[in-house]
Each structure stands twice: as C-alpha cells, then as structure tokens.
Design a protein around this motif. Structure first.
Motif, short mmCIF file in Angstrom:
data_model
loop_
_atom_site.label_atom_id
_atom_site.label_comp_id
_atom_site.label_asym_id
_atom_site.label_seq_id
_atom_site.Cartn_x
_atom_site.Cartn_y
_atom_site.Cartn_z
N ASN A 180 27.25 67.66 50.56
CA ASN A 180 26.94 66.40 49.88
C ASN A 180 26.29 65.45 50.87
OD1 ASN A 180 29.84 67.12 48.15
ND2 ASN A 180 27.97 66.62 47.03
N PHE A 181 25.65 64.42 50.35
CA PHE A 181 24.84 63.52 51.17
C PHE A 181 25.27 62.07 50.94
CE2 PHE A 181 20.93 60.91 51.70
CZ PHE A 181 20.66 61.18 53.04
N PHE A 182 25.34 61.30 52.01
CA PHE A 182 25.72 59.89 51.97
C PHE A 182 24.74 59.08 52.81
CE2 PHE A 182 29.63 62.13 51.17
CZ PHE A 182 30.46 61.31 50.43
N ILE A 183 24.57 57.81 52.44
CA ILE A 183 23.85 56.87 53.30
C ILE A 183 24.73 55.64 53.53
CG2 ILE A 183 21.57 57.61 52.50
CD1 ILE A 183 21.43 54.93 50.91
N VAL A 184 24.41 54.91 54.59
CA VAL A 184 25.07 53.63 54.89
C VAL A 184 23.98 52.59 55.11
CG1 VAL A 184 26.67 52.40 56.40
CG2 VAL A 184 26.96 54.87 56.04
N LYS A 185 24.08 51.48 54.40
CA LYS A 185 23.13 50.38 54.57
C LYS A 185 23.90 49.07 54.56
CE LYS A 185 18.90 48.78 54.92
NZ LYS A 185 18.01 49.12 56.06
N ASN A 186 23.76 48.30 55.63
CA ASN A 186 24.48 47.02 55.76
C ASN A 186 25.98 47.20 55.55
OD1 ASN A 186 22.00 45.65 56.16
ND2 ASN A 186 21.71 45.46 53.94
N GLY A 187 26.50 48.31 56.06
CA GLY A 187 27.92 48.58 55.98
C GLY A 187 28.40 49.16 54.67
N ILE A 188 27.50 49.28 53.68
CA ILE A 188 27.87 49.81 52.36
C ILE A 188 27.53 51.30 52.29
CG2 ILE A 188 27.47 49.66 49.87
CD1 ILE A 188 26.74 46.69 50.32
N ILE A 189 28.52 52.10 51.89
CA ILE A 189 28.34 53.55 51.79
C ILE A 189 27.95 53.90 50.36
CG2 ILE A 189 29.44 55.79 52.12
CD1 ILE A 189 31.52 54.29 53.87
#
Length: 273
Positions: A180-189
């Motif tokens: 599975n794939f995740f991103i983090v942007k400005n602390g939000i997952i």
C-alpha cells in the motif's frame, strides 16, 4: 521454503506437495492467497489475515472447507514443526480443476512455511525508488495469485534501480505491486481509497497514526509530498524518496514515516513478547 507444509488435508513434507496440471491456478492463474509473519513463534495479526482470506474465497467463488479454528490449529502445528520463530506462512487456495477449464471449482488449499526476506537496513535509512506504471490490478480488493504483469515488469525495475512500481489510473495513484502507498503533506497522512488491497499492515498503520485521510490522491500530489512510504507484511513501512526521476521531499526518509515505523515495531513487541 521450510520442510513441512499443509496440503491434501494434512501436514506433509513440502517437497511432496503437488497440484493437478489442469488446476485453474496453473492454467488460468486463478486463485487466492494470503501471507503473514510469525514473531517470536506467534502469528502476527492472524485473525485479520484469516478474515481477509475467508472473504477472498467467498468473493472468488472458491469453496474453503475449513473452519477458522481448524486453520488456526494447522498454522500452530506448522509453526512448531518448522520451528518458525521469525518467518512467514503463505495460505494458497487454487482455482480447482474445472469441468469447462474456466469456471471456478473446488480448489486445493496449501499452507507453506517460509523464511523471510526483509529489505536491507540501508533502504530504511535512505529510502527507495518507485517507478510509475499506468495499471489497475485485476479485482484489486482481493489478494489473488495473478501477478503476471508485475513479475514481468520487475525486470524493468531492477534495471532502473527501483524497489517496485506505483500504479496509477486517470492521474490518481493507487498502490504498489505488493504494498500500500501513503503520502505525508504538512504533517497530514493520506492513503488512496480505491483500486487498492485493504492491507493488514495498512490497517494497523492507520490505527497507529490516529488521523489518516483515505481519499483520492493525484500523481501530482504524490510527487509534491513531503514524505511518502509503502507498507506491507514483509516491508512493514518503507520510506519512498524517489518516484521515477522526481525526488520526494528532501530526498530522505521523513520524521512522520520513521515515527510510525518505530510505533509499529513497538506494537509487534507488545503483542508477541
């Protein structure tokens, strides 16, 4: 592969396990499987994996003629006979020998014990590269045995120094071939909401993180993320620092990813030691 497996309704020598040459699992690539780890001789998250395996069997119209209790007993015996302190167990249900060589039939259940191959420590410290590929895995919500495209395409990854691929369709990412794939942007997952397998490791990472947005994620968002990572049974949580030729964030594993990896390992110790 370890010395003992479950096949033909009994625990036998793994080298004696066999399948009919006209089984749909062989001639059509039709079947299901699931894979989980043992930690300190204990099957990690076993109930969650069994839930998914029974659901996959039902959705693929493959009879599974064993109860949860029976499978747990077999699994425990395999762990003991193979002295599987830290290893993997692979449950496979084949498509069966079909009268018309096409429709699902009564398949054959195998459970194999395996040694684990984890990514190198360097990959956790430096992160990995993914190659993008426009593709949707067939019936992605089910863990089928159909990996033909990714096995074939893996030669391209190897040549490019990549760990795996990142599938996308209509400009939105979904999953890797086995993760599975995740991103983090400005602390939000965030993690994709469609065309994905509901991974067991994914499930527990979402629980550990507390707040995760499950939503469509565009390829552009993935490329512009501060951090990215993949999750799976054998990788746990592996930071992604490059997609194609694009560096993710500062090109190093980020603090959110590394914190979640540490929390996951703490959970393993809590459950199994």
């Amino acid at each position: 592969m370890k010395p003992f497996c479950f096949a033909d309704g009994q625990i036998i020598s793994t080298e004696k396990a066999s399948i009919h040459p006209m089984d749909l699992g062989f001639i059509r690539g039709y079947g299901i499987f699931d894979f989980f780890r043992t930690v300190n001789f204990k099957p990690l998250f076993l109930d969650s994996y069994l839930d998914r395996f029974f659901s996959s069997a039902e959705k693929t119209f493959l009879p599974l003629e064993y109860s949860r209790a029976e499978l747990k007993a077999v699994i425990q015996e395999l762990i003991e006979k193979n002295h599987l302190k830290e290893g993997g167990l692979r449950m496979v249900l084949s498509g069966g020998v079909s009268p018309n060589h096409f429709s699902p039939a009564k398949g054959k259940l195998f459970i194999f014990a395996e040694s684990l191959i984890f990514p190198s420590q360097e990959k956790y410290e430096k992160g990995i590269k993914l190659l993008s590929l426009e593709y949707v895995r067939p019936i992605p919500e089910i863990k089928t045995t159909n990996y033909a495209l990714s096995v074939w395409d893996s030669m391209r990854w190897n040549d490019a120094g990549a760990e795996d691929v990142l599938y996308y369709i209509n400009g939105h990412v979904s999953e890797s071939s086995r993760s599975n794939f995740f991103i983090v942007k400005n602390g939000i997952i965030s993690t994709p909401d469609s065309h994905v397998l509901m991974g067991i490791t994914r499930k527990h990472i979402i629980e550990l993180a507390g707040k995760v947005q499950i939503r469509p994620i565009s390829m552009q968002e993935a490329l512009n993320a501060d951090e990215a990572f993949i999750s799976s049974t054998t990788k746990i949580l592996l930071p992604v620092t490059q997609i194609d030729d694009h560096e993710i964030g500062n090109g190093k594993p980020g603090p959110v990813s590394l914190d979640l990896l540490a929390k996951f390992r703490d959970l393993e110790r809590e459950l199994c030691y």
